[in-house]
Design a protein around this motif. Sequence first.
Motif, PDB file in Angstrom:
ATOM      1  N   GLU A 153       0.825  -1.205   0.000  1.00  0.00           N
ATOM      2  CA  GLU A 153       0.000   0.000   0.000  1.00  0.00           C
ATOM      3  C   GLU A 153       0.857   1.253   0.000  1.00  0.00           C
ATOM      4  N   ARG A 162      -1.392  -5.593   7.266  1.00  0.00           N
ATOM      5  CA  ARG A 162      -2.332  -4.491   7.484  1.00  0.00           C
ATOM      6  C   ARG A 162      -2.127  -3.841   8.848  1.00  0.00           C
ATOM      7  N   ARG A 204      -7.152   4.046   2.756  1.00  0.00           N
ATOM      8  CA  ARG A 204      -8.441   3.870   3.451  1.00  0.00           C
ATOM      9  C   ARG A 204      -9.522   3.422   2.466  1.00  0.00           C
ATOM     10  N   TYR A 231      -9.176  -0.245   1.472  1.00  0.00           N
ATOM     11  CA  TYR A 231      -9.618  -1.154   2.526  1.00  0.00           C
ATOM     12  C   TYR A 231     -11.139  -1.169   2.639  1.00  0.00           C
ATOM     13  N   ARG A 234     -12.516  -3.146  -0.276  1.00  0.00           N
ATOM     14  CA  ARG A 234     -12.268  -4.571  -0.088  1.00  0.00           C
ATOM     15  C   ARG A 234     -13.265  -5.160   0.896  1.00  0.00           C
ATOM     16  N   ARG A 235     -13.506  -4.428   1.988  1.00  0.00           N
ATOM     17  CA  ARG A 235     -14.451  -4.924   2.987  1.00  0.00           C
ATOM     18  C   ARG A 235     -15.852  -4.995   2.404  1.00  0.00           C
ATOM     19  N   GLU A 244     -13.772 -11.875   5.219  1.00  0.00           N
ATOM     20  CA  GLU A 244     -12.836 -10.759   5.311  1.00  0.00           C
ATOM     21  C   GLU A 244     -13.023 -10.031   6.629  1.00  0.00           C
ATOM     22  N   TRP A 265     -12.379  -3.670   9.162  1.00  0.00           N
ATOM     23  CA  TRP A 265     -11.234  -2.766   9.048  1.00  0.00           C
ATOM     24  C   TRP A 265     -11.383  -1.662  10.063  1.00  0.00           C
TER      25      TRP A 265
END
Length: 364
Positions: free
Chosen positions: A227, A296, A315, A318, A321-322, A332, A335
């Motif tokens: 990242e 992470r 941010r 993430y 992705r969530r 998953e 976060w």
Amino acid sequence: MTGVEVKVEGLSKSFGRANIWSDVTLTLPPGEVSVLLGPSGTGKSVFLKSLIGLLKPEKGSIVIHDTDLVRCSESKLYELRKLFGVLFQDGALFGSMNLFDNIAFPLREHTKRSEAQVRDVVMEKMDLVGLKGDENKLPGEISGGMRKRAGLARALVLDPEIILFDEPDSGLDPVRTAYLNQLIIDLNAQTDSTFLIVTHDINTAQTVPDNIGMLYRKQLAMFGPREVLLTSDDPVVAQFLNGRRQGPIGMSEEKDTAQAAREMAEVTELDGLPPLKPQLEAAAGLPDRKAVHRRRERVMRMLPTLPPAAQAAIRQSYTDRRGAASQHGSSEPSWPLSSYELSETALRGRHGHTTAAPPGTRLR
């Protein structure tokens, strides 16, 4: 198999008067996938050979299990090499041996296992890389992609803690490269071994590793979590990872300073910071990669030190992705990760102001 940390400190290597690189310092985190990038001729393969003791650096240290490979005895080095598995560029198979015997070679050379035990291990690894049923074929009878997978199976038979990949995607078409990348991620999920990949493939660099490093001008330009490098505003890193013509890197290593400055101004005006590509996930049915959770947590601790644009991009990636994981019913984790909750202090930037907390953040 469980990965091991590899700590490289102040490493320098030359051939005669030709310096390859100097003062390379990095740590390969245990159980994570790292990628080493750089323009052609920057010594990436030389770095791999130095890690396993095939080349001896003039300065610095390579510490594994509290032992410095640069200064240890030959007998100790021989034992430490058993921690490594290596996939060479062309697979490095013996042309006169079938795939079974090629893959069995390290077991017969370095262990006292019976032929029945050797067969069990070889068949397990061939199945793991999708070559079950091809054990009697010769290297000249199979495709380049199959040779790569056979070389990978051979690298796995001693259950190494560290696996090195020297340009595994060289000579492969994009489809086979995609399959190989997925195989690397799946293997890491199953073994939790430490992986280091040397590659020129930008898509591989953007979607596979947990960490990225880059050699440039005889130095390590940068090394860190994916990242951080994918959102870096460093001109060299940004140019290479985005495959741009504009930037300091030219056809012959380095451009004229004035020309590079003009091109970088043009990129800043037109492009801005590109969104992060999502990282490949392990195939369905395999365990979650422990490396992702560890990385992470590390990124979250680093986040307040990064530029605002990088913080926002990380941010957002993430959060996306969530959201995608929830949509597909994935496991998953929320976060930030449950094992690391952001405190109010951790959310403060370098100038003392509090940045907006990402969705789902629990402040203590």
